[in-house]
Design a protein around this motif. Structure first.
Motif, PDB file in Angstrom:
ATOM      1  N   VAL A 181      56.080  45.442  45.920  1.00 47.35           N
ATOM      2  CA  VAL A 181      57.099  45.707  44.900  1.00 47.35           C
ATOM      3  C   VAL A 181      56.534  46.613  43.813  1.00 47.35           C
ATOM      4  CG1 VAL A 181      58.495  44.650  43.085  1.00 47.35           C
ATOM      5  CG2 VAL A 181      58.377  43.588  45.353  1.00 47.35           C
ATOM      6  N   MET A 182      55.321  46.328  43.372  1.00 44.56           N
ATOM      7  CA  MET A 182      54.710  47.130  42.318  1.00 44.56           C
ATOM      8  C   MET A 182      54.427  48.548  42.782  1.00 44.56           C
ATOM      9  SD  MET A 182      52.312  44.287  40.415  1.00 44.56           S
ATOM     10  CE  MET A 182      51.738  45.461  39.184  1.00 44.56           C
ATOM     11  N   ASP A 183      54.168  48.734  44.068  1.00 38.75           N
ATOM     12  CA  ASP A 183      54.041  50.096  44.593  1.00 38.75           C
ATOM     13  C   ASP A 183      55.328  50.874  44.341  1.00 38.75           C
ATOM     14  OD1 ASP A 183      51.492  49.580  45.492  1.00 38.75           O
ATOM     15  OD2 ASP A 183      52.063  49.337  47.600  1.00 38.75           O
ATOM     16  N   SER A 184      56.473  50.239  44.601  1.00 41.21           N
ATOM     17  CA  SER A 184      57.755  50.903  44.383  1.00 41.21           C
ATOM     18  C   SER A 184      58.053  51.083  42.892  1.00 41.21           C
ATOM     19  CB  SER A 184      58.889  50.114  45.052  1.00 41.21           C
ATOM     20  OG  SER A 184      58.847  50.280  46.456  1.00 41.21           O
ATOM     21  N   MET A 185      57.478  50.230  42.068  1.00 44.69           N
ATOM     22  CA  MET A 185      57.607  50.396  40.615  1.00 44.69           C
ATOM     23  C   MET A 185      56.671  51.479  40.087  1.00 44.69           C
ATOM     24  SD  MET A 185      57.672  46.304  39.687  1.00 44.69           S
ATOM     25  CE  MET A 185      58.092  46.386  37.949  1.00 44.69           C
ATOM     26  N   GLU A 186      55.773  51.948  40.941  1.00 44.57           N
ATOM     27  CA  GLU A 186      54.768  52.955  40.589  1.00 44.57           C
ATOM     28  C   GLU A 186      53.814  52.439  39.520  1.00 44.57           C
ATOM     29  OE1 GLU A 186      56.390  56.874  39.941  1.00 44.57           O
ATOM     30  OE2 GLU A 186      58.004  56.544  41.388  1.00 44.57           O
ATOM     31  N   ILE A 187      53.378  51.197  39.729  1.00 46.91           N
ATOM     32  CA  ILE A 187      52.426  50.562  38.830  1.00 46.91           C
ATOM     33  C   ILE A 187      51.148  50.277  39.605  1.00 46.91           C
ATOM     34  CG2 ILE A 187      51.937  48.528  37.415  1.00 46.91           C
ATOM     35  CD1 ILE A 187      54.940  48.274  36.927  1.00 46.91           C
ATOM     36  N   ASP A 188      50.021  50.735  39.093  1.00 47.94           N
ATOM     37  CA  ASP A 188      48.739  50.517  39.754  1.00 47.94           C
ATOM     38  C   ASP A 188      48.385  49.032  39.762  1.00 47.94           C
ATOM     39  OD1 ASP A 188      48.468  53.249  40.099  1.00 47.94           O
ATOM     40  OD2 ASP A 188      47.279  53.504  38.259  1.00 47.94           O
ATOM     41  N   HIS A 189      47.770  48.603  40.851  1.00 51.84           N
ATOM     42  CA  HIS A 189      47.364  47.202  40.965  1.00 51.84           C
ATOM     43  C   HIS A 189      46.305  47.079  42.056  1.00 51.84           C
ATOM     44  CE1 HIS A 189      49.274  46.400  44.888  1.00 51.84           C
ATOM     45  NE2 HIS A 189      50.161  47.300  44.500  1.00 51.84           N
ATOM     46  N   SER A 190      45.728  45.904  42.149  1.00 50.52           N
ATOM     47  CA  SER A 190      44.746  45.608  43.203  1.00 50.52           C
ATOM     48  C   SER A 190      45.052  44.245  43.803  1.00 50.52           C
ATOM     49  CB  SER A 190      43.322  45.650  42.645  1.00 50.52           C
ATOM     50  OG  SER A 190      43.187  44.744  41.554  1.00 50.52           O
ATOM     51  N   LEU A 191      46.325  43.978  44.046  1.00 49.67           N
ATOM     52  CA  LEU A 191      46.725  42.660  44.534  1.00 49.67           C
ATOM     53  C   LEU A 191      46.431  42.465  46.011  1.00 49.67           C
ATOM     54  CD1 LEU A 191      50.136  42.128  42.692  1.00 49.67           C
ATOM     55  CD2 LEU A 191      47.935  41.064  42.195  1.00 49.67           C
ATOM     56  N   TYR A 192      46.304  43.539  46.759  1.00 51.04           N
ATOM     57  CA  TYR A 192      45.991  43.392  48.178  1.00 51.04           C
ATOM     58  C   TYR A 192      45.197  44.600  48.644  1.00 51.04           C
ATOM     59  CZ  TYR A 192      49.782  46.709  49.250  1.00 51.04           C
ATOM     60  OH  TYR A 192      50.579  47.816  49.323  1.00 51.04           O
ATOM     61  N   ARG A 193      44.455  44.417  49.724  1.00 50.42           N
ATOM     62  CA  ARG A 193      43.702  45.524  50.309  1.00 50.42           C
ATOM     63  C   ARG A 193      44.620  46.339  51.203  1.00 50.42           C
ATOM     64  NH1 ARG A 193      38.170  43.777  52.942  1.00 50.42           N
ATOM     65  NH2 ARG A 193      39.505  42.274  53.999  1.00 50.42           N
ATOM     66  N   ARG A 194      44.585  47.640  51.030  1.00 45.19           N
ATOM     67  CA  ARG A 194      45.469  48.520  51.787  1.00 45.19           C
ATOM     68  C   ARG A 194      44.846  48.875  53.133  1.00 45.19           C
ATOM     69  NH1 ARG A 194      49.289  50.210  48.225  1.00 45.19           N
ATOM     70  NH2 ARG A 194      48.768  49.819  46.022  1.00 45.19           N
ATOM     71  N   TRP A 195      45.712  49.081  54.107  1.00 40.50           N
ATOM     72  CA  TRP A 195      45.247  49.487  55.423  1.00 40.50           C
ATOM     73  C   TRP A 195      44.530  50.823  55.315  1.00 40.50           C
ATOM     74  CZ3 TRP A 195      44.590  47.141  59.847  1.00 40.50           C
ATOM     75  CH2 TRP A 195      44.368  47.905  60.990  1.00 40.50           C
ATOM     76  N   GLY A 196      43.306  50.873  55.817  1.00 41.51           N
ATOM     77  CA  GLY A 196      42.536  52.108  55.787  1.00 41.51           C
ATOM     78  C   GLY A 196      41.632  52.250  54.587  1.00 41.51           C
ATOM     79  N   ASP A 197      41.663  51.283  53.657  1.00 42.12           N
ATOM     80  CA  ASP A 197      40.727  51.348  52.538  1.00 42.12           C
ATOM     81  C   ASP A 197      39.302  51.391  53.075  1.00 42.12           C
ATOM     82  OD1 ASP A 197      42.687  51.328  50.681  1.00 42.12           O
ATOM     83  OD2 ASP A 197      42.375  49.267  49.995  1.00 42.12           O
ATOM     84  N   ILE A 198      38.422  52.097  52.372  1.00 39.60           N
ATOM     85  CA  ILE A 198      37.064  52.264  52.884  1.00 39.60           C
ATOM     86  C   ILE A 198      36.321  50.937  52.948  1.00 39.60           C
ATOM     87  CG2 ILE A 198      36.871  54.661  52.114  1.00 39.60           C
ATOM     88  CD1 ILE A 198      35.331  53.673  49.682  1.00 39.60           C
ATOM     89  N   ASP A 199      36.768  49.970  52.181  1.00 42.96           N
ATOM     90  CA  ASP A 199      36.100  48.666  52.209  1.00 42.96           C
ATOM     91  C   ASP A 199      36.782  47.700  53.168  1.00 42.96           C
ATOM     92  OD1 ASP A 199      37.545  46.961  49.309  1.00 42.96           O
ATOM     93  OD2 ASP A 199      38.436  48.332  50.786  1.00 42.96           O
ATOM     94  N   GLU A 200      37.717  48.224  53.981  1.00 46.71           N
ATOM     95  CA  GLU A 200      38.412  47.359  54.934  1.00 46.71           C
ATOM     96  C   GLU A 200      37.457  46.980  56.064  1.00 46.71           C
ATOM     97  OE1 GLU A 200      41.715  45.240  56.183  1.00 46.71           O
ATOM     98  OE2 GLU A 200      41.723  46.616  54.500  1.00 46.71           O
TER      99      GLU A 200
END
Length: 204
Positions: A181-200
């Motif tokens: 939801v916050m992605d669609s609000m265009e608000i930065d956050h770190s609530l979850y790890r994104r697919w393809g993150d270098i630390d995945e």
């Protein structure tokens, strides 16, 4: 990071935890929240969180007070609230969770209460409107109402968990949805790890 006021609506669908968590995160980021909860939403908060529906302001102060941002609670019957006017500036509105009754009211411009009226303001002013529908199974009327709103630019983010990040708790599943939801609000956050993150990394 986006800033300013956001309107958060909590309606009477199961999954009130999503709305509560979104408010917590926004307030902790120092953003200001205008909160509208329907009477059915209060019933769900009582059933799912043991929040007293008879001491509403007191309960909200306990859970949301003292954070970096401020919140203002608008009773759903107060059709004259600031957020009911297009001249009151907000970044947008999220209804989370959004019941099918509330979704129908928004799709048909009913404006029967403050939540529906405020959503109507977002549409007429061209501001962000994000709905998090929570129902299953869906019948044709539900889907047609969603399509109507989507064609008007409303973002639909169904309350569907993901499992590619291997959540270990309900809290992680909630944070994933709130993060989307916050992605669609265009608000930065770190609530979850994104697919393809270098630390995945695969979890054991």
């Amino acid at each position: 990071m986006s800033s300013g006021n956001w309107v958060i609506g909590i309606s009477g669908a199961s999954g009130a935890i999503y709305g509560v968590r979104l408010c917590e995160v926004l307030l902790d980021l120092g953003l200001d929240v205008h909160l509208i909860i329907t009477d059915a939403g209060w019933r769900v908060l009582q059933d799912e969180h043991d929040w007293s529906a008879t001491r509403r302001q007191e309960v909200l102060e306990k859970h949301f007070g003292g954070r970096a941002g401020s919140f203002e609670y608008h009773p759903v019957a107060n059709i004259g609230a600031t957020v009911a006017s297009g001249s009151f500036r907000t970044k947008g509105m999220v209804v989370i969770p959004c019941s099918m009754g509330t979704l129908s009211g928004i799709a048909h411009g009913s404006s029967d209460n403050l939540l529906e009226r405020t959503a109507d303001v977002m549409l007429k002013e061209g501001r962000k409107l994000i709905l998090v529908p929570r129902e299953t199974p869906l019948h044709a009327i539900h889907l047609e109402n969603m399509l109507t709103l989507t064609r008007m630019g409303v973002r639909m983010i169904p309350a569907m968990p993901a499992f590619y990040n291997r959540p270990r708790s309900i809290d992680e599943m909630v944070d994933f949805l709130v993060g989307k939801v916050m992605d669609s609000m265009e608000i930065d956050h770190s609530l979850y790890r994104r697919w393809g993150d270098i630390d995945e990394q695969p979890r054991p």
